[in-house]
Design a protein around this motif. Structure first.
Motif, PDB file in Angstrom:
ATOM      1  N   GLY A  13     -62.886 -28.705  28.725  1.00 19.27           N
ATOM      2  CA  GLY A  13     -62.061 -29.794  28.219  1.00 19.27           C
ATOM      3  C   GLY A  13     -62.740 -31.138  28.354  1.00 19.27           C
ATOM      4  N   GLU A  14     -63.441 -31.323  29.470  1.00 21.99           N
ATOM      5  CA  GLU A  14     -64.136 -32.597  29.693  1.00 21.99           C
ATOM      6  C   GLU A  14     -65.230 -32.819  28.653  1.00 21.99           C
ATOM      7  OE1 GLU A  14     -63.531 -30.313  31.952  1.00 21.99           O
ATOM      8  OE2 GLU A  14     -62.162 -31.294  33.370  1.00 21.99           O
ATOM      9  N   SER A  15     -65.966 -31.753  28.317  1.00 23.28           N
ATOM     10  CA  SER A  15     -67.055 -31.926  27.355  1.00 23.28           C
ATOM     11  C   SER A  15     -66.519 -32.109  25.932  1.00 23.28           C
ATOM     12  CB  SER A  15     -68.032 -30.753  27.420  1.00 23.28           C
ATOM     13  OG  SER A  15     -67.394 -29.532  27.119  1.00 23.28           O
ATOM     14  N   VAL A  16     -65.375 -31.484  25.609  1.00 20.74           N
ATOM     15  CA  VAL A  16     -64.760 -31.733  24.304  1.00 20.74           C
ATOM     16  C   VAL A  16     -64.315 -33.189  24.214  1.00 20.74           C
ATOM     17  CG1 VAL A  16     -62.802 -31.206  22.803  1.00 20.74           C
ATOM     18  CG2 VAL A  16     -64.043 -29.353  23.923  1.00 20.74           C
ATOM     19  N   GLY A  17     -63.729 -33.698  25.301  1.00 19.59           N
ATOM     20  CA  GLY A  17     -63.347 -35.103  25.324  1.00 19.59           C
ATOM     21  C   GLY A  17     -64.533 -36.019  25.134  1.00 19.59           C
ATOM     22  N   ALA A  18     -65.633 -35.715  25.834  1.00 22.91           N
ATOM     23  CA  ALA A  18     -66.845 -36.522  25.704  1.00 22.91           C
ATOM     24  C   ALA A  18     -67.407 -36.431  24.290  1.00 22.91           C
ATOM     25  CB  ALA A  18     -67.889 -36.065  26.721  1.00 22.91           C
ATOM     26  N   ASP A  21     -65.318 -38.678  22.183  1.00 24.77           N
ATOM     27  CA  ASP A  21     -65.610 -40.072  22.532  1.00 24.77           C
ATOM     28  C   ASP A  21     -66.904 -40.530  21.860  1.00 24.77           C
ATOM     29  OD1 ASP A  21     -63.352 -40.160  24.124  1.00 24.77           O
ATOM     30  OD2 ASP A  21     -64.442 -39.820  26.001  1.00 24.77           O
ATOM     31  N   GLN A  22     -67.916 -39.667  21.917  1.00 32.73           N
ATOM     32  CA  GLN A  22     -69.212 -40.014  21.344  1.00 32.73           C
ATOM     33  C   GLN A  22     -69.180 -40.040  19.819  1.00 32.73           C
ATOM     34  OE1 GLN A  22     -72.327 -37.201  22.209  1.00 32.73           O
ATOM     35  NE2 GLN A  22     -73.955 -38.536  21.451  1.00 32.73           N
ATOM     36  N   MET A  23     -68.415 -39.113  19.222  1.00 26.45           N
ATOM     37  CA  MET A  23     -68.444 -38.941  17.771  1.00 26.45           C
ATOM     38  C   MET A  23     -67.298 -39.654  17.061  1.00 26.45           C
ATOM     39  SD  MET A  23     -71.107 -37.092  17.040  1.00 26.45           S
ATOM     40  CE  MET A  23     -70.805 -36.260  15.492  1.00 26.45           C
ATOM     41  N   VAL A  96     -51.040 -35.705  23.601  1.00 24.24           N
ATOM     42  CA  VAL A  96     -52.057 -35.537  24.634  1.00 24.24           C
ATOM     43  C   VAL A  96     -53.396 -35.239  23.993  1.00 24.24           C
ATOM     44  CG1 VAL A  96     -50.360 -34.719  26.320  1.00 24.24           C
ATOM     45  CG2 VAL A  96     -51.642 -33.053  24.959  1.00 24.24           C
ATOM     46  N   SER A  97     -54.460 -35.719  24.631  1.00 24.72           N
ATOM     47  CA  SER A  97     -55.828 -35.457  24.200  1.00 24.72           C
ATOM     48  C   SER A  97     -56.733 -35.505  25.417  1.00 24.72           C
ATOM     49  CB  SER A  97     -56.284 -36.505  23.167  1.00 24.72           C
ATOM     50  OG  SER A  97     -57.670 -36.368  22.881  1.00 24.72           O
ATOM     51  N   VAL A  98     -57.832 -34.766  25.365  1.00 19.97           N
ATOM     52  CA  VAL A  98     -58.833 -34.840  26.430  1.00 19.97           C
ATOM     53  C   VAL A  98     -59.789 -36.003  26.222  1.00 19.97           C
ATOM     54  CG1 VAL A  98     -58.763 -32.399  27.070  1.00 19.97           C
ATOM     55  CG2 VAL A  98     -60.265 -33.151  25.208  1.00 19.97           C
ATOM     56  N   SER A  99     -59.663 -36.692  25.094  1.00 21.55           N
ATOM     57  CA  SER A  99     -60.559 -37.791  24.760  1.00 21.55           C
ATOM     58  C   SER A  99     -59.932 -39.133  25.120  1.00 21.55           C
ATOM     59  CB  SER A  99     -60.892 -37.772  23.263  1.00 21.55           C
ATOM     60  OG  SER A  99     -61.468 -38.983  22.839  1.00 21.55           O
ATOM     61  N   SER A 100     -60.583 -39.879  25.995  1.00 23.50           N
ATOM     62  CA  SER A 100     -60.056 -41.189  26.384  1.00 23.50           C
ATOM     63  C   SER A 100     -60.063 -42.160  25.208  1.00 23.50           C
ATOM     64  CB  SER A 100     -60.863 -41.761  27.553  1.00 23.50           C
ATOM     65  OG  SER A 100     -62.233 -41.901  27.203  1.00 23.50           O
ATOM     66  N   SER A 101     -61.074 -42.070  24.340  1.00 24.35           N
ATOM     67  CA  SER A 101     -61.120 -42.976  23.196  1.00 24.35           C
ATOM     68  C   SER A 101     -60.014 -42.659  22.196  1.00 24.35           C
ATOM     69  CB  SER A 101     -62.491 -42.904  22.512  1.00 24.35           C
ATOM     70  OG  SER A 101     -62.725 -41.642  21.938  1.00 24.35           O
TER      71      SER A 101
END
Length: 281
Positions: A13-18, A21-23, A96-101
């Protein structure tokens, strides 16, 4: 590996969020405000944005929330589908989302729409939703489940947070034809795919989550034009994306994106599923 499914134990989940965020700039370019596929009628030449809103509206109609109900949006993306649902129905929505952005952007959109008291977004993992059992009257999830290695776990979490009789609507990608290892790696590494199943097995997964299947709609033919829209938008904005990500990224994407879109067109389908938590559970 069974031919009717593909599973990768990553990404987390953390890497999907990242990843999102990046994309975020890339997805804003090729999808716009609506971070999901579009829905076209037969012989329909509507613009992609119109078709994307049509898909959102179809899901709202299927979920049919009342103004006094509380809806969970699992994988809220940009937040615009949740905002549209709240505007159309008067329901409260928690996304809800795992992405902070994504959470930040969706919250800003809700505030701008004047809906901050009815539409809220928080960072949370669908594999372990931080909500009490029976919190929500209804739930939806738009193009999120392919990011998780265990659909069943997420569906059980959604079921747990629904009230007895609560409704669920979701959209998901499905595997129409077996994928080679190279094709699967392209989807997993390039677009954070973690699992795909055959459409014939979709109802079974929902049932094993102790949800009642209402209907699974195969709308593959009505979503196909999305890939052409994505390709056209990338071609339009590739110089701007190169300014954001660098020329090497833009060059790689110019090679990889057509391969991914061709793969989706040839071997990946699209379903809308309706289900509900039994009244006696």
């Amino acid at each position: 590996m069974e031919e009717d499914q593909r599973v990768t134990p990553y990404p987390s989940g953390e890497s999907v969020g990242a990843f999102y965020d990046q994309m975020s700039a890339f997805f804003a370019s090729v999808f716009g405000e609506h971070l999901h596929f579009g829905l076209w009628d037969q012989d329909d030449d509507s613009p992609m944005e119109t078709a994307q809103v049509r898909l959102t509206d179809r899901l709202i109609d299927l979920l049919n929330p009342r103004s006094d109900e509380y809806v969970l949006d699992v994988g809220c993306g940009t937040g615009h589908p949740a905002i549209r649902l709240a505007r159309r129905t008067g329901a409260r929505v928690l996304g809800v989302s795992v992405s902070s952005s994504q959470v930040a952007g969706a919250t800003a959109a809700s505030n701008s729409a004047g809906l901050s008291t009815r539409v809220e977004f928080v960072q949370a993992d669908a594999m372990k939703l931080p909500y009490e059992a029976g919190t929500f009257d209804a739930a939806w999830s738009i193009e999120m489940l392919f990011h998780v290695p265990d659909r069943l776990r997420v569906l059980r979490e959604i079921r747990r947070t629904l009230k007895p009789g609560g409704r669920m609507v979701l959209t998901d990608f499905v595997m129409l034809e077996p994928l080679t290892d190279q094709e699967w790696e392209l989807l997993a590494q390039g677009f954070a795919f973690s699992s795909l199943i055959h459409p014939d097995g979709y109802a079974d997964v929902i049932t094993r989550a102790d949800l009642e299947v209402v209907q699974v709609h195969d709308v593959t033919a009505h979503t196909r034009a999305t890939t052409r829209g994505i390709a056209a938008r990338f071609e339009r904005d590739k110089e701007q994306l190169a300014a954001v990500y660098g020329t090497e990224f833009a060059a790689q994407m110019e090679l990889l994106l057509p391969l991914c879109l061709s793969l989706v067109t040839d071997k990946i389908g699209y379903v809308i599923a309706e289900a509900r938590r039994p009244h006696d559970a």
